[in-house]
Design a protein around this motif. Structure first.
Motif, short mmCIF file in Angstrom:
data_model
loop_
_atom_site.label_atom_id
_atom_site.label_comp_id
_atom_site.label_asym_id
_atom_site.label_seq_id
_atom_site.Cartn_x
_atom_site.Cartn_y
_atom_site.Cartn_z
N PHE A 11 -5.10 -8.84 3.63
CA PHE A 11 -6.20 -8.66 2.88
C PHE A 11 -6.20 -7.27 2.28
CE2 PHE A 11 -7.83 -11.93 6.00
CZ PHE A 11 -7.88 -12.96 5.23
N THR A 12 -5.38 -6.36 2.61
CA THR A 12 -5.56 -4.88 2.48
C THR A 12 -4.04 -4.23 2.69
OG1 THR A 12 -6.61 -2.91 2.92
CG2 THR A 12 -6.17 -4.19 4.55
N GLN A 13 -3.98 -3.00 1.69
CA GLN A 13 -2.78 -2.44 1.87
C GLN A 13 -2.78 -1.15 3.06
OE1 GLN A 13 -1.95 -1.26 -2.36
NE2 GLN A 13 -0.09 -1.49 -1.86
N ALA A 14 -4.19 -1.19 3.35
CA ALA A 14 -4.37 0.02 4.31
C ALA A 14 -3.63 -0.22 5.74
CB ALA A 14 -6.02 -0.27 4.77
N ARG A 15 -3.21 0.86 6.12
CA ARG A 15 -2.65 0.99 7.60
C ARG A 15 -3.26 0.48 8.69
NH1 ARG A 15 2.23 3.95 5.87
NH2 ARG A 15 1.90 4.52 3.61
N ILE A 16 -3.56 -0.79 8.54
CA ILE A 16 -4.32 -1.23 9.86
C ILE A 16 -3.66 -1.74 10.84
CG2 ILE A 16 -6.71 -1.64 8.56
CD1 ILE A 16 -5.87 -4.42 8.74
N SER A 177 0.37 4.58 -0.66
CA SER A 177 0.64 2.98 -0.68
C SER A 177 0.80 2.81 -2.27
CB SER A 177 -0.57 2.34 -0.28
OG SER A 177 -0.68 2.92 1.19
#
Lengths: 252, 462
Positions: A11-16, A177
């Motif tokens: 759901f996201t490119q964030a580094r979660i 990103s």
């Protein structure tokens, strides 16, 4: 090493969900970050081949108007934002000598902080905007190419071209990103000395992760129409665009 | 008044207090770009000596920007409390530095007597360790659903941005942050667009997550103040009203705001009574260079303009003030050294003026800085008693394209310095099984009910 919710990255490119080594990020995540930073640093300094872009435009039947700021290289571009906001003498004199014709909008394209962004998305976004404007019966003046520009250059160009609305497409600063994101700024009644309070902004145009060309173009056309109708832009012009606004125009 | 001195046969002259302040500023790109900076290191050092000899009351008598043409200057003069100023009324700028460092008591009583320009002036002749040591003695607490700024505490803003504001992507980053113990200052989204319906959807998402999981924290969507006003009219669940502010009337106008619109927004948000622990509803962001960027600095250096923005902030008793120190770029703060210095100055000036000061410890990819510089500033601000920092997944903001501090970074600082979250939030983390009672992540936190509740990304409007 990653966390159980790593799969939410769909759901996201964030580094979660990176996991951890004590309080720190695990080695592989750390080194990925370093590589991404190195790539973003290189992207900032990459110059723009404006000739190639102009040729690609011409091949699509779009006539480019090449202009310039007084900035010669990327180093100076980063250190002197004031110079990125004005035309060089030759460009200014050329626009002053041109016969003035009335258009609703002028469009300016610059590499800004990311040449990669304008090379990758610039032409497709330009075509989408030209299409959306024509569906809204908005007249578009010459498409200006101006390397190493800042957003406020749209004021001087718009003023010299005597357009109602000046629109500039610029490469946004490269992130880790995404190094290829475009931003669009719209200003009603472009005049030298305008502040950012009179601009409307669309950012993160970089399909597929960011905003699509069509969505950006539809929103820009909506804001342009609103700006022309109400005689203003910026914080007083709220984006209240209904869903599928552009598509519904043809059915009126 | 003219300020001049002769050093080794060379004469240095500064036409007025405003020029003296600029020339005395530690080197930074913004002042060089504005043509205000000292032209040599010696000129800077001489300016600092002359500034140290200037009496503090001069800032009252000789405003740097005329109050007739600037509402921030008028506000500063109205705010200045003569009684609170008494203990330092007879001091010079240099004497004030000595006074601050000689004492060891709480400094909060001084704030109402201080003008931002006095704080800026003394900071210019202070070393980094001075800025840290004195800021640490300024305690500022603020309350909405929890308590920010208590001694031994460090809060974090959970910043779950997404390039298209996709609610699932945002919820995924929120879950990540909560599972790492982040989010007590605020869960705050920078929206990709200020579209009213879009911001309304995000506000509703945050409200549902906070209510469903009974999280003692507050939400914010960082849209323009006029957008927040319109959405409050439409009944949207607004906890905190956000706005970027600057230190001159003209710079604020470039943001499309003035003091009157901020007053209106604050009154509206207060009337919603959504807090509980308190009702401090404003969240401000600032940053050196904003006045210059708007060509609205009136010949005043970037750091002094920044301190003046804190006069605007304190007028509205905010829950949070955040200096976004390296956000704009190298044309204002060139490298890691300048960013670190500016971060310490801003935190010091804000705290001395009585603000709940946090810092977005950050840099862009066109600045000469990297994550090591952020580690340095993070550690220094932790020691200085910074109220809160940002928490972003892996430090990488995928919407705003810059790097800040991560959830991991906050854990590092907690462990290193024994700093705990806001007490209400710490209780919640322990109840949820995320923290272990010892200010650490719990070994079995993957069993936390929050995770299973979120696995289908519950909390999203269906």
């Amino acid at each position: 090493m990653t966390d159980p919710w790593f799969a939410l990255r769909r759901f996201t490119q964030a580094r979660i969900g990176q996991g951890r080594a004590g309080c720190a990020t695990p080695t592989s995540a750390l080194l990925e970050f370093q590589l991404a930073h190195a790539m973003a640093r290189d992207a900032v300094h990459q110059p723009w081949c404006v000739g190639g872009f102009a040729e690609a435009m011409a091949a699509k039947g779009l006539q480019p108007l090449k202009l310039a700021t007084p900035i010669a290289d990327r180093e100076r571009y980063l250190q002197r934002p004031d110079l990125g906001r004005c035309l060089d003498q030759a460009s200014r004199e050329y626009l002053q000598s041109r016969p003035v014709k009335a258009y609703d909008a002028a469009l300016i394209i610059s590499n800004g902080l990311s040449s990669a962004a304008v090379d990758k998305h610039g032409l497709a976004l330009l075509e989408a905007i030209a299409d959306a404007y024509s569906r809204c019966r908005l007249s578009l003046g010459p498409v200006c190419l101006a390397p190493n520009a800042r957003v406020a250059l749209a004021d001087e160009i718009g003023e010299l071209l005597n357009v109602c609305v000046s629109v500039i497409i610029v490469g946004e600063r490269p992130g880790l990103s995404a190094a290829d994101s475009l931003g669009v700024y719209l200003t009603y009644a472009p005049r030298i000395g305008n502040t950012d309070a009179v601009r409307n902004c669309l950012s993160n145009i970089r399909p597929p992760e960011g905003l699509s060309y069509q969505a950006a173009a539809a929103k820009l056309a909506y804001l342009t129409r609103q700006a022309l109708q109400r005689g203003l832009s910026g914080v007083a012009l709220k984006d209240d665009m209904p869903d599928n606004w552009l598509e519904s125009l043809g059915q009126d | 008044m003219n300020y001049s001195a002769t050093v080794k046969g060379k004469n240095f002259s500064f036409g007025n207090l405003r020029m003296l302040m600029a020339k005395a500023s530690p080197r930074r790109a913004a002042d060089e770009l504005a043509g205000l900076a000292a032209e040599s290191e010696v000129e800077r050092a001489v300016a600092q000596q002359l500034l140290a000899d200037a009496p503090l009351r001069l800032f009252i008598e000789e405003p740097l920007i005329a109050p007739e043409r600037d509402e921030v200057s008028r506000l500063i003069l109205e705010q200045q409390d003569t009684a609170a100023f008494v203990p330092i009324a007879g001091l010079t700028v240099g004497g004030f530095r000595d006074w601050l460092l000689a004492d060891s008591s709480d400094l909060s009583a001084l704030a109402p007597g201080l003008m931002p320009e006095m704080a800026a002036a003394v900071s210019k002749i202070m070393r980094n360790q001075d800025l840290i040591a004195v800021a640490r003695r300024c305690r500022v607490t603020s309350r909405f659903r929890n308590t920010i700024g208590l001694p031994g505490r460090l809060s974090t803003r959970l910043q779950p941005n997404h390039p298209t504001d996709d609610p699932r992507g945002i919820a995924a980053s929120i879950l990540d942050g909560l599972m790492y113990g982040s989010g007590d200052a605020v869960i705050g989204i920078n929206p990709a667009t200020d579209n009213l319906e879009n911001v309304h959807v995000l506000l509703t998402l945050l409200d549902e997550i906070i209510r469903r999981h009974e999280i003692p924290t507050q939400s914010c969507v960082l849209s323009h103040v006029t957008t927040s006003i319109e959405l409050m009219r439409r009944g949207a669940p607004v906890d905190l009203v956000f706005q970027s502010i600057a230190g001159t009337e003209a710079a604020n106008r470039s943001f499309g705001i003035d003091l009157a619109i901020l007053r209106e927004a604050k009154a509206m948000a207060e009337s919603l009574n959504r807090g509980g622990a308190g009702n401090q509803v404003m969240y401000f962001e600032t940053g050196q260079g904003s006045a210059l960027s708007a060509n609205a600095h009136h010949g005043v250096d970037a750091q002094t303009c920044e301190a003046r923005a804190y006069a605007v902030a304190r007028e509205f008793s905010p829950l949070l003030v955040n200096t976004v120190v390296g956000f704009i770029g190298p044309e204002y703060l060139y490298d890691g050294k300048q960013i670190i210095r500016a971060g310490l100055e801003d935190h010091f000036c804000g705290k001395l003026l009585g603000l709940p000061m946090g810092c977005d410890i950050c840099y862009t990819n066109h600045a000469e800085a990297d994550q090591n510089d952020m580690d340095n500033l993070l550690t220094l601000l932790g020691v200085a008693g910074c109220s809160y920092i940002m928490g972003i997944p892996g430090s990488d903001d995928v919407m705003l394209a810059y790097q800040s501090t991560s959830f991991h970074d906050a854990l590092y600082l907690r462990q290193l310095l024994g700093l705990r979250p806001a007490p209400e939030f710490e209780d919640w983390l322990e109840r949820m099984g995320i923290f272990d009672g010892g200010n650490r992540l719990a070994d079995n936190r993957f069993k936390a009910p929050l995770l299973s509740n979120f696995s289908g990304l519950a909390g999203l409007p269906s």
